[in-house]
Write an enzyme that holds these catalytic residues in place. Structure first.
Site, mmCIF file in Angstrom:
data_model
loop_
_atom_site.group_PDB
_atom_site.id
_atom_site.type_symbol
_atom_site.label_atom_id
_atom_site.label_comp_id
_atom_site.label_asym_id
_atom_site.label_seq_id
_atom_site.Cartn_x
_atom_site.Cartn_y
_atom_site.Cartn_z
ATOM 1 N N TYR A 55 -2.732 8.946 -21.133
ATOM 2 C CA TYR A 55 -2.814 9.842 -19.973
ATOM 3 C C TYR A 55 -2.531 11.267 -20.431
ATOM 4 O O TYR A 55 -1.389 11.638 -20.696
ATOM 5 C CB TYR A 55 -1.815 9.438 -18.879
ATOM 6 C CG TYR A 55 -2.084 8.100 -18.228
ATOM 7 C CD1 TYR A 55 -3.300 7.433 -18.385
ATOM 8 C CD2 TYR A 55 -1.120 7.504 -17.419
ATOM 9 C CE1 TYR A 55 -3.536 6.224 -17.773
ATOM 10 C CE2 TYR A 55 -1.352 6.284 -16.793
ATOM 11 C CZ TYR A 55 -2.557 5.647 -16.984
ATOM 12 O OH TYR A 55 -2.793 4.434 -16.375
ATOM 13 N N PRO B 72 -3.920 1.439 -5.647
ATOM 14 C CA PRO B 72 -3.683 0.897 -4.305
ATOM 15 C C PRO B 72 -4.421 1.649 -3.200
ATOM 16 O O PRO B 72 -4.633 1.095 -2.116
ATOM 17 C CB PRO B 72 -2.172 1.018 -4.138
ATOM 18 C CG PRO B 72 -1.800 2.191 -4.997
ATOM 19 C CD PRO B 72 -2.698 2.067 -6.196
ATOM 20 N N SER C 120 -8.617 4.981 -5.420
ATOM 21 C CA SER C 120 -8.951 6.334 -5.913
ATOM 22 C C SER C 120 -8.999 7.364 -4.792
ATOM 23 O O SER C 120 -9.752 8.339 -4.851
ATOM 24 C CB SER C 120 -10.280 6.322 -6.680
ATOM 25 O OG SER C 120 -10.293 5.342 -7.684
ATOM 26 N N GLY C 121 -8.184 7.154 -3.774
ATOM 27 C CA GLY C 121 -8.105 8.106 -2.664
ATOM 28 C C GLY C 121 -8.918 7.730 -1.452
ATOM 29 O O GLY C 121 -8.752 8.329 -0.382
ATOM 30 N N LEU C 122 -9.809 6.763 -1.570
ATOM 31 C CA LEU C 122 -10.625 6.357 -0.416
ATOM 32 C C LEU C 122 -9.762 5.950 0.763
ATOM 33 O O LEU C 122 -10.063 6.284 1.924
ATOM 34 C CB LEU C 122 -11.530 5.186 -0.801
ATOM 35 C CG LEU C 122 -12.847 5.508 -1.495
ATOM 36 C CD1 LEU C 122 -13.451 4.233 -2.068
ATOM 37 C CD2 LEU C 122 -13.822 6.158 -0.509
ATOM 38 N N LEU C 123 -8.673 5.226 0.479
ATOM 39 C CA LEU C 123 -7.864 4.671 1.557
ATOM 40 C C LEU C 123 -6.849 5.662 2.118
ATOM 41 O O LEU C 123 -5.990 5.291 2.907
ATOM 42 C CB LEU C 123 -7.185 3.383 1.083
ATOM 43 C CG LEU C 123 -8.171 2.218 0.864
ATOM 44 C CD1 LEU C 123 -7.521 1.070 0.114
ATOM 45 C CD2 LEU C 123 -8.741 1.744 2.192
ATOM 46 N N THR C 124 -6.984 6.923 1.732
ATOM 47 C CA THR C 124 -6.268 7.966 2.478
ATOM 48 C C THR C 124 -7.003 8.283 3.776
ATOM 49 O O THR C 124 -6.442 8.893 4.684
ATOM 50 C CB THR C 124 -6.155 9.264 1.661
ATOM 51 O OG1 THR C 124 -7.474 9.802 1.447
ATOM 52 C CG2 THR C 124 -5.473 9.025 0.323
ATOM 53 N N LYS D 223 -9.384 10.383 3.967
ATOM 54 C CA LYS D 223 -9.686 11.816 3.975
ATOM 55 C C LYS D 223 -10.994 12.169 3.279
ATOM 56 O O LYS D 223 -11.344 13.336 3.167
ATOM 57 C CB LYS D 223 -8.541 12.587 3.319
ATOM 58 C CG LYS D 223 -7.218 12.461 4.064
ATOM 59 C CD LYS D 223 -6.106 13.203 3.343
ATOM 60 C CE LYS D 223 -4.786 13.071 4.097
ATOM 61 N NZ LYS D 223 -3.674 13.772 3.392
#
Length: 328
Positions: A56, A203, A206-210, A212
């Protein structure tokens, strides 16, 4: 903060951890100041499990963790890192004791410690899970005092099931979210039976489940959500959980209607992950303090009701499973 046992290690960890991929790289620009502030905020909220990797930001994530923990002093959180992806080419034959020890020595230096808490094989080729000598090498490195425990990070349920046949694998990191539900069928019951800790990664898909994102969302050129949707750089399942972006957006909108309206969708999505007893810790990333604090708040939410859980399961079965279920 909800806490859970971390498998057979004796550790009690916060159910919401801190995923340190974003503060390392391939998520767009994150300044050093924001990265450090995000980690401080998570720790202030009671997070005591940090997940990182040697690749990373080519060690940047590990070094930021080292400096933040030195600043804070006091009781250290558990820091889990990963090894293997520095191999070039990334092939099963590269997973020798010499290579692993070299990667581990580098992480020891980056993190500024004498012994690593947990080292995970970093999504190695499937063949590695059929190579007892690799796990024997890790046993030797535990015996040498370079790490306390080891586990694996996997792409596939098959790999997870094979890994836990090795008796000293204490943890498995796997993608688990509303858009990737297959681990619950076979793997989670076996993990519970063998007291293997489960680290739920990606979880928020990749941000989809925000909730937004939209079809007009734009991503920086160095953000994997721009360049890895088809697996150009690494397994495509790591980006949006492998679900086609338009399909995922429609499913997320359907999920939104089933969720409580007074809590941010991201927090509910994280609490959903924790509804499985097998899940020891969920590791959302954060690019700034506000995101870190919001993630941690999910560890204080009450359980979701069964009606909500069933709606999410049905959306997965009807809209998402045909795209991902048999791939990973």
């Amino acid at each position: 903060m909800l806490t859970r046992e971390f498998g057979r290690t004796g550790w009690q960890v916060s159910a919401v951890g801190f995923g340190a991929w974003a503060i390392g790289g391939t998520w767009g620009e994150v300044s050093e100041e924001d990265a450090r502030a995000a980690l401080h905020a998570a720790l202030d909220e009671g997070v005591n499990f940090i997940d990182t990797a040697d690749v990373y930001g080519d060690g940047r994530s590990e070094r930021i963790i080292r400096e933040v923990l030195r600043e804070r002093g006091g009781e250290r959180p558990v820091v889990a890192t990963k090894a293997g992806r520095r191999l070039s080419p990334h092939v099963a034959e590269g997973y020798s004791k010499e290579s692993l020890e070299g990667f581990i020595d580098r992480s020891l230096q980056n993190l500024g410690v004498e012994t690593l808490d947990l080292v995970q094989l970093h999504c190695p080729p499937t063949e590695v899970f059929y190579m007892p000598e690799v796990f024997g090498a890790l046993d030797d490195l535990v015996e040498a005092g370079k790490l306390k425990h080891y586990g694996v990070s996997v792409e596939k349920v098959e790999e997870a099931l094979k890994a836990i046949e090795f008796p000293n694998v204490v943890s498995v990191q796997i993608i688990w979210n509303m858009l990737r539900q297959r681990p619950a069928e076979l793997f989670f019951p076996q993990a519970l039976k063998k007291r293997v800790a489960v680290i739920a990664r990606v979880p928020l898909a990749s941000g989809l489940l925000t909730g937004k994102m939209s079809c007009n969302s734009q991503f920086a050129a160095d953000d994997h959500r721009a360049f890895n949707r088809d697996g150009a750089a690494f397994d495509k399942g790591e980006t949006f959980s492998g679900v086609p972006f338009d399909v995922a957006l429609d499913a997320v909108e359907a999920v939104r209607t089933a969720l409580p309206g007074d809590v941010p969708m991201a927090q509910v999505a994280l609490r959903w992950c924790l509804m499985e007893d097998a899940v020891s810790v969920v590791i959302p990333g954060a690019k700034n303090p506000d995101q870190a604090r919001s993630n941690a708040a999910a560890g204080r939410l009450p359980p979701l009701d069964e009606g909500t859980m069933e709606v999410v399961r049905e959306i997965y079965r009807s809209r998402i499973a045909p795209h991902v279920h048999q791939l990973w």
